[in-house]
Design an enzyme around this catalytic site. Structure first.
Site, PDB file in Angstrom:
ATOM      1  N   LYS A 152       0.847  -1.194   0.000  1.00  0.00           N
ATOM      2  CA  LYS A 152       0.000   0.000   0.000  1.00  0.00           C
ATOM      3  C   LYS A 152       0.879   1.238   0.000  1.00  0.00           C
ATOM      4  O   LYS A 152       1.455   1.614   1.016  1.00  0.00           O
ATOM      5  CB  LYS A 152      -0.898   0.030   1.244  1.00  0.00           C
ATOM      6  CG  LYS A 152      -1.997   1.086   1.083  1.00  0.00           C
ATOM      7  CD  LYS A 152      -2.460   1.697   2.375  1.00  0.00           C
ATOM      8  CE  LYS A 152      -1.662   2.898   2.788  1.00  0.00           C
ATOM      9  NZ  LYS A 152      -1.750   4.075   1.906  1.00  0.00           N
ATOM     10  N   GLU A 227       9.642   1.446  10.674  1.00  0.00           N
ATOM     11  CA  GLU A 227      10.657   2.470  10.402  1.00  0.00           C
ATOM     12  C   GLU A 227       9.951   3.804  10.566  1.00  0.00           C
ATOM     13  O   GLU A 227       9.128   4.178   9.731  1.00  0.00           O
ATOM     14  CB  GLU A 227      11.184   2.344   8.968  1.00  0.00           C
ATOM     15  CG  GLU A 227      11.902   1.052   8.666  1.00  0.00           C
ATOM     16  CD  GLU A 227      13.208   0.898   9.409  1.00  0.00           C
ATOM     17  OE1 GLU A 227      13.688   1.889   9.998  1.00  0.00           O
ATOM     18  OE2 GLU A 227      13.735  -0.220   9.408  1.00  0.00           O
ATOM     19  N   CYS A 261      13.581  10.717   6.792  1.00  0.00           N
ATOM     20  CA  CYS A 261      13.647  10.256   8.188  1.00  0.00           C
ATOM     21  C   CYS A 261      15.075  10.311   8.709  1.00  0.00           C
ATOM     22  O   CYS A 261      15.291  10.374   9.907  1.00  0.00           O
ATOM     23  CB  CYS A 261      13.059   8.860   8.322  1.00  0.00           C
ATOM     24  SG  CYS A 261      13.693   7.709   7.113  1.00  0.00           S
ATOM     25  N   GLU A 352      10.062  15.961  14.798  1.00  0.00           N
ATOM     26  CA  GLU A 352      10.467  15.784  13.406  1.00  0.00           C
ATOM     27  C   GLU A 352       9.729  16.815  12.552  1.00  0.00           C
ATOM     28  O   GLU A 352       8.516  16.758  12.412  1.00  0.00           O
ATOM     29  CB  GLU A 352      10.123  14.373  12.940  1.00  0.00           C
ATOM     30  CG  GLU A 352      10.626  14.086  11.543  1.00  0.00           C
ATOM     31  CD  GLU A 352      10.366  12.653  11.098  1.00  0.00           C
ATOM     32  OE1 GLU A 352       9.233  12.176  11.261  1.00  0.00           O
ATOM     33  OE2 GLU A 352      11.300  12.024  10.565  1.00  0.00           O
TER      34      GLU A 352
END
Ligand code: TXE
Length: 448
Positions: A152, A227, A261, A352
């Site tokens: 997906k 992750e 990331c 983040e």
């Protein structure tokens, strides 16, 4: 139907049928039916098929790079390099197929042996920042181990995964082995995570959604690899090659417009060289070429969406900028390269940002650097710049992070393990380690 938009023009580039629960269930069923035949394919033949897929990716490099560039806003030169890595990943796992085998263990009364069995149907859920690359990191080991998959892609960036699935068919990978379902995460993703016939979820995305995936997977004791986010430190000691460190640092944050990331979005600088390093860093950031992703010279494109741009702006609102770059006028979700002087307690240094914003933070000495670098819930990547080899290794051992580089800002290679400590997730992608996440160890004892 839903529209897929080019973030550099804000114009639609495709209309897709939106999948829902019914389509997801159909894909899982198809993958389930295809599993026995796929697991029975001889390892050397599975390797051949993956190698053929790698070759096809290489042959379609320009097409795939154009799709990725227009759908994600990636500069075309960088997109080509990313497609090159995708081919390398499939080559690596083609080579790995027949090398991930069990062991024999001498025990009392007989012989004991282990097998690495495929899990069955695996659900792969990807993000929008590196759609094709991260698909390959999951598909390569999943297929190498003999699993069938339902992939997906993120709803903003489904195009390259759909094209990759066509290439998998062209490579000769049987129908039903690689299935792609393009639809919303909270419907299609959620269904995959809860589906009783899905054995494992390989997920890359935000820590918040990852937490939900872990909770929802508990219902069926599903295996998960996560992750997640990062807030990595780029630690620059006074004895480093400051010119090299400063000219590399902008690309460690502003590549992919900071939507990475692994972004080294906290730049920690030893106080005695702080002013000098900041000058060099501002100079280097000024040189980053921001603009049309289709231009061969462009180094940074727009952000993925207006929503992402607003989110990034909210982090910078109450800070003091040491530098703010320029962006093109007109359409596109642009945000300038931004350097912010901060402390590690500021929001811009704690969360983040996922945009082209770096927080510059001074530190006093080695101990202080380690303390600040580790003072974060995340632990994905990071860098250490020093000419003192013993210090480099001492600090590397002390940092709570999964992927480090010394005198470099690179993080990913097809053959080396990639993954996080702490709330950056668990499980490893890439390298031989990833195969452990897509197989189950079976232990068999034979009485002699
Ligand atoms: O990520 P999400 P989004 C961070 C980054 C960004 C923020 C939001 O800070 O601003 O996340 O991005 C699917 N069950 N990162 O919204 O929501 C979703 O469809 C199952 C960091 O894109 O985590 C997509 O395919 N799946 C990160 C994938 O999860 C679900 C990379 C990731 O989406 C789901 C991306 C559900 N309930 C974003 N809800 C990194 N660090 O690499 C959504 N999804």
């Amino acid at each position: 139907m839903f529209a897929v938009v080019n973030p550099a023009t804000e114009l639609p580039i495709a209309q897709l049928d939106e999948a829902g629960v019914e389509e997801t269930d159909a894909a899982v069923e198809r993958a389930r039916e295809s599993f026995p035949a796929w697991r029975a394919v001889a390892p050397s033949d599975r390797a051949r098929l993956l190698r053929r897929l790698a070759t096809l990716v290489d042959e379609h490099r320009e097409e795939l790079a154009q799709i990725e560039s227009r759908n994600v806003g990636k500069p075309i030169a960088g997109a080509r390099a990313e497609v090159g890595m995708v081919a390398d990943v499939f080559h690596f796992y083609a080579g790995a197929v027949d090398k991930h085998h069990g062991e024999t263990i001498p025990v009392v009364g007989g012989v004991d042996m282990t097998f690495h069995e495929p899990l069955g149907v695996v659900g792969l859920i990807g993000p929008w920042n590196f759609p094709l690359n991260i698909s390959s990191w999951k598909l390569g080991p999943a297929l190498a181990c003999g699993n069938t998959v339902v992939l997906k892609p993120a709803e903003l960036t489904p195009l390259s995964a759909l094209r990759l699935a066509e290439l998998a068919l062209e490579a000769g990978i049987p129908e039903g082995v690689v299935n792609v379902v393009a639809g919303p995460g909270r419907i299609v993703g959620q269904r995959l995570v809860e589906h009783p016939d899905v054995a494992k979820i390989g997920f890359t995305g935000s820590t918040e959604v990852g937490r939900g995936v872990m909770q929802a997977a508990a219902g069926t004791i599903k295996r998960v690899t996560l992750e997640l986010g990062g807030k990595s430190a780029n630690v620059v000691f006074a004895d480093a090659d400051l010119e090299r460190a400063a000219s590399s640092a902008p690309y460690a944050v502003f590549d992919n417009a900071g939507q990475d990331c692994c972004a080294r979005s906290r730049i920690l600088v030893e106080k005695s060289v702080y002013d000098r390093f900041l000058d060099l860093l501002v100079e280097a950031t000024r040189r980053v070429r921001v603009g049309d992703p289709a231009d061969e010279q462009t180094e940074m494109g727009p952000l993925i969406s207006a929503e992402q741009r607003d989110k990034v702006a909210s982090y910078v609102a109450d800070t003091v900028s040491a530098f703010r770059g320029e962006v093109p006028e007109g359409a596109g979700y642009w945000y300038p390269c931004t350097l912010v002087e901060a402390t590690n307690d500021d929001r811009v240094a704690r969360e983040e940002v996922f945009g082209p914003v770096a927080a510059i933070i001074p530190f006093a000495d080695e101990e202080d650097a380690i303390r600040i670098a580790n003072d974060t819930p995340y632990g994905l990547s990071g860098s250490i710049w020093t000419e003192n080899g013993a210090r480099a290794l001492r600090v590397a051992r002390a940092l709570e992070t999964g992927v480090l580089s010394i005198n470099s800002n690179t993080s990913v290679r097809p053959s080396t393990p990639f993954g996080g400590f702490k709330q950056s997730g668990f499980g490893r992608e890439l390298g031989m380690r990833a195969l452990d996440g897509y197989s189950e160890v079976k232990n068999v004892f034979v009485a002699t």
